[in-house]
Design a protein around this motif. Structure first.
Motif, PDB file in Angstrom:
ATOM      1  N   SER A   1       0.830  -1.188   0.000  1.00 13.40           N
ATOM      2  CA  SER A   1       0.000   0.000   0.000  1.00 13.40           C
ATOM      3  C   SER A   1       0.871   1.247   0.000  1.00 13.40           C
ATOM      4  CB  SER A   1      -0.904  -0.013   1.230  1.00 13.40           C
ATOM      5  OG  SER A   1      -1.444   1.258   1.465  1.00 13.40           O
ATOM      6  N   THR A   2       0.483   2.238  -0.738  1.00 13.32           N
ATOM      7  CA  THR A   2       1.233   3.494  -0.769  1.00 13.32           C
ATOM      8  C   THR A   2       1.100   4.268   0.530  1.00 13.32           C
ATOM      9  OG1 THR A   2      -0.637   4.646  -1.771  1.00 13.32           O
ATOM     10  CG2 THR A   2       1.000   3.707  -3.261  1.00 13.32           C
ATOM     11  N   SER A   3       0.100   3.934   1.337  1.00 10.99           N
ATOM     12  CA  SER A   3      -0.110   4.649   2.595  1.00 10.99           C
ATOM     13  C   SER A   3       0.747   4.099   3.720  1.00 10.99           C
ATOM     14  CB  SER A   3      -1.585   4.553   3.007  1.00 10.99           C
ATOM     15  OG  SER A   3      -1.868   3.209   3.349  1.00 10.99           O
ATOM     16  N   GLY A   4       1.354   2.939   3.513  1.00  7.43           N
ATOM     17  CA  GLY A   4       2.120   2.300   4.578  1.00  7.43           C
ATOM     18  C   GLY A   4       1.249   1.447   5.481  1.00  7.43           C
ATOM     19  N   LEU A   5      -0.049   1.413   5.216  1.00  6.45           N
ATOM     20  CA  LEU A   5      -0.967   0.576   5.987  1.00  6.45           C
ATOM     21  C   LEU A   5      -1.194  -0.727   5.234  1.00  6.45           C
ATOM     22  CD1 LEU A   5      -3.647   3.255   6.951  1.00  6.45           C
ATOM     23  CD2 LEU A   5      -1.820   2.359   8.403  1.00  6.45           C
ATOM     24  N   ASP A   6      -1.483  -1.777   5.972  1.00  7.72           N
ATOM     25  CA  ASP A   6      -1.780  -3.059   5.337  1.00  7.72           C
ATOM     26  C   ASP A   6      -3.180  -3.052   4.757  1.00  7.72           C
ATOM     27  OD1 ASP A   6       0.657  -4.151   5.962  1.00  7.72           O
ATOM     28  OD2 ASP A   6      -0.035  -5.000   7.855  1.00  7.72           O
ATOM     29  N   LEU A   7      -3.301  -3.586   3.558  1.00  2.80           N
ATOM     30  CA  LEU A   7      -4.613  -3.737   2.941  1.00  2.80           C
ATOM     31  C   LEU A   7      -5.167  -5.110   3.302  1.00  2.80           C
ATOM     32  CD1 LEU A   7      -3.768  -2.223  -0.528  1.00  2.80           C
ATOM     33  CD2 LEU A   7      -5.347  -1.267   1.145  1.00  2.80           C
ATOM     34  N   SER A  30      -9.261   2.814  -0.676  1.00  2.00           N
ATOM     35  CA  SER A  30      -9.561   3.183  -2.066  1.00  2.00           C
ATOM     36  C   SER A  30      -8.540   2.623  -3.057  1.00  2.00           C
ATOM     37  CB  SER A  30      -9.650   4.705  -2.210  1.00  2.00           C
ATOM     38  OG  SER A  30      -8.405   5.295  -1.899  1.00  2.00           O
ATOM     39  N   GLU A  31      -7.412   2.123  -2.562  1.00  2.00           N
ATOM     40  CA  GLU A  31      -6.453   1.460  -3.452  1.00  2.00           C
ATOM     41  C   GLU A  31      -7.012   0.143  -3.973  1.00  2.00           C
ATOM     42  OE1 GLU A  31      -2.452   1.162  -1.943  1.00  2.00           O
ATOM     43  OE2 GLU A  31      -2.671   3.050  -0.866  1.00  2.00           O
ATOM     44  N   LEU A  32      -7.983  -0.425  -3.264  1.00  3.82           N
ATOM     45  CA  LEU A  32      -8.598  -1.688  -3.670  1.00  3.82           C
ATOM     46  C   LEU A  32     -10.070  -1.528  -4.038  1.00  3.82           C
ATOM     47  CD1 LEU A  32      -7.326  -4.305  -1.062  1.00  3.82           C
ATOM     48  CD2 LEU A  32      -6.709  -4.137  -3.452  1.00  3.82           C
ATOM     49  N   VAL A  33     -10.836  -0.957  -3.134  1.00  4.56           N
ATOM     50  CA  VAL A  33     -12.284  -0.893  -3.292  1.00  4.56           C
ATOM     51  C   VAL A  33     -12.688   0.483  -3.795  1.00  4.56           C
ATOM     52  CG1 VAL A  33     -14.521  -1.139  -2.146  1.00  4.56           C
ATOM     53  CG2 VAL A  33     -12.579  -2.537  -1.405  1.00  4.56           C
ATOM     54  N   GLN A  34     -13.355   0.478  -4.931  1.00  2.00           N
ATOM     55  CA  GLN A  34     -13.903   1.710  -5.491  1.00  2.00           C
ATOM     56  C   GLN A  34     -15.401   1.685  -5.222  1.00  2.00           C
ATOM     57  OE1 GLN A  34     -12.759   1.626  -9.585  1.00  2.00           O
ATOM     58  NE2 GLN A  34     -10.604   1.396  -9.091  1.00  2.00           N
ATOM     59  N   ASP A  35     -15.850   2.554  -4.322  1.00  2.00           N
ATOM     60  CA  ASP A  35     -17.241   2.554  -3.894  1.00  2.00           C
ATOM     61  C   ASP A  35     -18.185   2.686  -5.090  1.00  2.00           C
ATOM     62  OD1 ASP A  35     -19.285   2.444  -1.959  1.00  2.00           O
ATOM     63  OD2 ASP A  35     -19.463   4.625  -1.984  1.00  2.00           O
ATOM     64  N   GLY A  36     -19.089   1.727  -5.209  1.00  2.00           N
ATOM     65  CA  GLY A  36     -20.052   1.731  -6.294  1.00  2.00           C
ATOM     66  C   GLY A  36     -19.544   1.116  -7.575  1.00  2.00           C
ATOM     67  N   VAL A  37     -18.260   0.691  -7.598  1.00  2.00           N
ATOM     68  CA  VAL A  37     -17.688   0.078  -8.796  1.00  2.00           C
ATOM     69  C   VAL A  37     -17.438  -1.413  -8.566  1.00  2.00           C
ATOM     70  CG1 VAL A  37     -15.741   0.088 -10.409  1.00  2.00           C
ATOM     71  CG2 VAL A  37     -16.653   2.248  -9.530  1.00  2.00           C
ATOM     72  N   ASN A  38     -16.608  -1.738  -7.577  1.00  7.23           N
ATOM     73  CA  ASN A  38     -16.315  -3.147  -7.301  1.00  7.23           C
ATOM     74  C   ASN A  38     -16.694  -3.548  -5.876  1.00  7.23           C
ATOM     75  OD1 ASN A  38     -14.311  -1.864  -5.874  1.00  7.23           O
ATOM     76  ND2 ASN A  38     -12.621  -2.731  -7.041  1.00  7.23           N
ATOM     77  N   GLY A  39     -17.436  -2.683  -5.227  1.00  7.65           N
ATOM     78  CA  GLY A  39     -17.903  -2.931  -3.869  1.00  7.65           C
ATOM     79  C   GLY A  39     -18.571  -1.698  -3.314  1.00  7.65           C
ATOM     80  N   ARG A  40     -18.920  -1.772  -2.048  1.00  6.59           N
ATOM     81  CA  ARG A  40     -19.502  -0.620  -1.368  1.00  6.59           C
ATOM     82  C   ARG A  40     -18.728  -0.400  -0.081  1.00  6.59           C
ATOM     83  NH1 ARG A  40     -24.103   1.957  -2.989  1.00  6.59           N
ATOM     84  NH2 ARG A  40     -22.892   3.509  -1.911  1.00  6.59           N
ATOM     85  N   VAL A  41     -18.570   0.849   0.262  1.00  9.87           N
ATOM     86  CA  VAL A  41     -17.815   1.245   1.447  1.00  9.87           C
ATOM     87  C   VAL A  41     -18.798   1.789   2.480  1.00  9.87           C
ATOM     88  CG1 VAL A  41     -16.029   2.832   2.288  1.00  9.87           C
ATOM     89  CG2 VAL A  41     -15.792   1.751   0.041  1.00  9.87           C
ATOM     90  N   PHE A  42     -18.510   1.511   3.741  1.00 13.42           N
ATOM     91  CA  PHE A  42     -19.359   2.035   4.816  1.00 13.42           C
ATOM     92  C   PHE A  42     -18.480   2.540   5.951  1.00 13.42           C
ATOM     93  CE2 PHE A  42     -18.683  -2.407   5.731  1.00 13.42           C
ATOM     94  CZ  PHE A  42     -18.444  -2.429   7.097  1.00 13.42           C
ATOM     95  N   GLN A  43     -19.070   3.424   6.788  1.00 17.94           N
ATOM     96  CA  GLN A  43     -18.347   3.961   7.940  1.00 17.94           C
ATOM     97  C   GLN A  43     -19.032   3.640   9.265  1.00 17.94           C
ATOM     98  OE1 GLN A  43     -18.019   8.116   6.897  1.00 17.94           O
ATOM     99  NE2 GLN A  43     -16.170   7.771   5.717  1.00 17.94           N
ATOM    100  N   THR A  44     -20.316   3.354   9.218  1.00 16.06           N
ATOM    101  CA  THR A  44     -21.064   3.073  10.450  1.00 16.06           C
ATOM    102  C   THR A  44     -21.860   1.780  10.284  1.00 16.06           C
ATOM    103  OG1 THR A  44     -23.074   4.218   9.728  1.00 16.06           O
ATOM    104  CG2 THR A  44     -21.376   5.558  10.851  1.00 16.06           C
ATOM    105  N   SER A  45     -22.321   1.243  11.394  1.00 14.89           N
ATOM    106  CA  SER A  45     -23.137   0.030  11.329  1.00 14.89           C
ATOM    107  C   SER A  45     -24.448   0.300  10.595  1.00 14.89           C
ATOM    108  CB  SER A  45     -23.400  -0.516  12.733  1.00 14.89           C
ATOM    109  OG  SER A  45     -24.050   0.451  13.533  1.00 14.89           O
ATOM    110  N   GLU A  46     -24.959   1.514  10.715  1.00 16.53           N
ATOM    111  CA  GLU A  46     -26.184   1.871  10.006  1.00 16.53           C
ATOM    112  C   GLU A  46     -25.951   1.852   8.488  1.00 16.53           C
ATOM    113  OE1 GLU A  46     -24.975   3.766  12.572  1.00 16.53           O
ATOM    114  OE2 GLU A  46     -26.442   3.148  14.086  1.00 16.53           O
TER     115      GLU A  46
END
Length: 103
Positions: A1-7, A30-46
Motif C-alpha cells: 500500500s502506498t499509505s504504509g498501511l496493510d490492505l 480506495s487502493e482496492l475498493v472503489q465505492d459503487g464500482v467493485n464494492g460498497r464502502v461504509f463507515q457506520t453500522s447503520e
C-alpha cells in the motif's frame, strides 16, 4: 500500500472469486475498493445495514437475492479479472517453486 498501511487480503481473495465486497472505510481502502464500482464502502453500522439491504434485496419478491440489480452491477466490474487460481499459478507458484528448488 502506498499509505504504509496493510490492505485486507480478504478483499483480494473475494475479488479473485469475482465477488464484490462491503468494506469498512479506512485511509488506503480506495487502493482496492472503489465505492459503487467493485464494492460498497461504509463507515457506520447503520451504513453497513443499508448497503446490505441495497445489495441483497431482490427486484421482486419472486426473484432470488442474486437478481439484485446493484449486486449484478458491482459483479460486472469484477468479470474478466484474473481468477484466484490463475493469479496463484502466474505469480505465487513460481516464487515458491524457485525457493524450494534453490534450497
Amino acid at each position: 500500500s502506498t499509505s504504509g498501511l496493510d490492505l485486507p487480503m480478504k478483499v483480494l481473495d473475494l475479488f479473485g472469486c469475482q465477488v464484490p465486497v462491503l468494506a469498512l472505510d479506512f485511509d488506503c481502502l480506495s487502493e482496492l475498493v472503489q465505492d459503487g464500482v467493485n464494492g460498497r464502502v461504509f463507515q457506520t453500522s447503520e451504513q453497513l445495514s443499508l448497503r446490505m439491504e441495497e445489495l441483497l434485496t431482490p427486484i421482486s419478491s419472486l426473484e432470488s437475492c442474486y437478481s439484485s440489480e446493484p449486486l449484478k452491477e458491482l459483479s460486472k466490474s469484477l468479470q474478466g479479472r484474473m481468477r484466484w487460481s490463475e493469479n496463484w499459478t502466474l505469480n505465487a507458484s513460481p516464487v515458491i517453486r524457485d525457493a524450494v528448488e534453490s534450497s
